[in-house]
Write a protein that holds these residues in place. Structure first.
Motif, short mmCIF file in Angstrom:
data_model
loop_
_atom_site.label_atom_id
_atom_site.label_comp_id
_atom_site.label_asym_id
_atom_site.label_seq_id
_atom_site.Cartn_x
_atom_site.Cartn_y
_atom_site.Cartn_z
N VAL A 4 0.93 -1.11 0.01
CA VAL A 4 -0.21 0.19 -0.16
C VAL A 4 0.86 1.26 0.20
N GLU A 6 0.99 5.10 1.08
CA GLU A 6 0.27 5.91 1.93
C GLU A 6 0.25 7.36 1.23
N LYS A 27 -6.67 3.58 -7.91
CA LYS A 27 -7.29 2.75 -7.03
C LYS A 27 -8.10 2.10 -7.91
N ALA A 32 -3.12 0.09 -4.82
CA ALA A 32 -3.45 0.27 -3.35
C ALA A 32 -2.76 1.53 -2.89
N THR A 34 -3.68 4.32 0.61
CA THR A 34 -4.32 4.52 1.72
C THR A 34 -4.34 5.95 2.09
N LEU A 35 -5.45 6.75 2.77
CA LEU A 35 -5.53 8.08 2.89
C LEU A 35 -4.93 8.52 4.43
N ARG A 36 -4.16 9.26 4.31
CA ARG A 36 -3.61 9.80 5.67
C ARG A 36 -3.50 11.45 5.65
N ALA A 82 -14.24 7.95 7.62
CA ALA A 82 -13.52 6.63 7.71
C ALA A 82 -14.20 5.51 8.42
N GLU A 86 -13.60 1.95 4.09
CA GLU A 86 -12.39 2.63 3.10
C GLU A 86 -13.09 3.30 1.75
N HIS A 89 -14.74 6.57 2.71
CA HIS A 89 -13.89 7.46 3.16
C HIS A 89 -13.37 8.12 1.93
N TRP A 90 -13.06 7.24 1.01
CA TRP A 90 -12.54 7.93 -0.33
C TRP A 90 -13.59 8.56 -0.93
N ASP A 143 -2.21 10.35 13.05
CA ASP A 143 -1.84 10.59 11.53
C ASP A 143 -0.82 11.49 11.84
#
Length: 211
Positions: A4, A6, A27, A32, A34-36, A82, A86, A89-90, A143
């Motif tokens: 993944v 980030e 995506k 892959a 992931t949101l931070r 979130a 997932e 969240h997106w 985060d």
């Protein structure tokens, strides 16, 4: 194990918006991400010039600059979204970015609520998650602590599964899959190249070419 990438972002930043749009396209194509979260307000605060003494997570929602208030509200709402998974969240992140940067809407409670509705969130569950403000602030602080460990200073910053990390100032938006793939391959190649390119900055009188 899924590898993944980030993606650190701040809703205030148009470059982060373009980076999230790019990642969303990839995506959908199987990459892959992931949101931070990373706070530009905290990172650029004068009180943190030498050491971290001012935390956005410790600030009241109704105090500070409009940037500070809007960014903090958006971050807390992002963590609330979130809680619904997932995909939710997106969808919320994209909806709020588009409201703020495409339609030029302020990061107010009304805009946030409309984005949650547009994203198809369960609005009751969203409101309950937002109401648990202490937990959302703890989520955000985690985060921001992770971002500091990486050395994030701007958004978007991508951290590859292999550990390389870089901030990209995206001047152009794309939602076209083939173009997104081509651009991401280029960005990742530069980041992982043995040439060790640390900075690319265009000369002031030579702006990016646009067709």
């Amino acid at each position: 194990m899924t590898r993944v990438t980030e993606l650190y972002f701040d809703f205030l930043c148009p470059y982060a918006w373009r980076g999230v749009e790019l990642a969303a396209v990839l995506k959908d194509e199987g990459e892959a991400f992931t949101l931070r979260h990373y706070s530009l307000v905290e990172g650029n605060h004068e009180g943190n010039a030498k050491e971290l003494t001012w935390r956005v997570t410790e600030q009241p929602l109704n105090e500070g600059s409009a940037y500070q208030q809007g960014s903090l509200r958006a971050f807390l709402a992002s963590h609330a979204a979130a809680r619904q998974g997932e995909a939710a969240h997106w969808e919320f992140t994209l909806a709020l970015f588009r409201a703020h940067h495409e339609r030029k809407e302020p990061l107010t409670d009304g805009t946030i609520h409309a984005a949650a509705q547009e994203a198809g969130l369960n609005l009751d569950a969203f409101a309950q998650a937002l109401a648990d403000e202490a937990t959302r602030r703890a989520d955000l602080r985690a985060d921001l602590d992770a971002a500091r460990e990486v050395g994030v200073f701007g958004t978007p910053t991508f951290v590859l599964p292999t550990g390389e990390a870089a901030y990209y100032r995206f001047e152009t938006l794309t939602r076209e899959p083939a173009q997104a793939r081509e651009w991401w391959t280029l960005y990742r190649t530069v980041l992982t190249s043995e040439a060790g390119i640390g900075t690319i900055k265009r000369a002031k009188n030579r702006p990016p070419h646009r067709a």
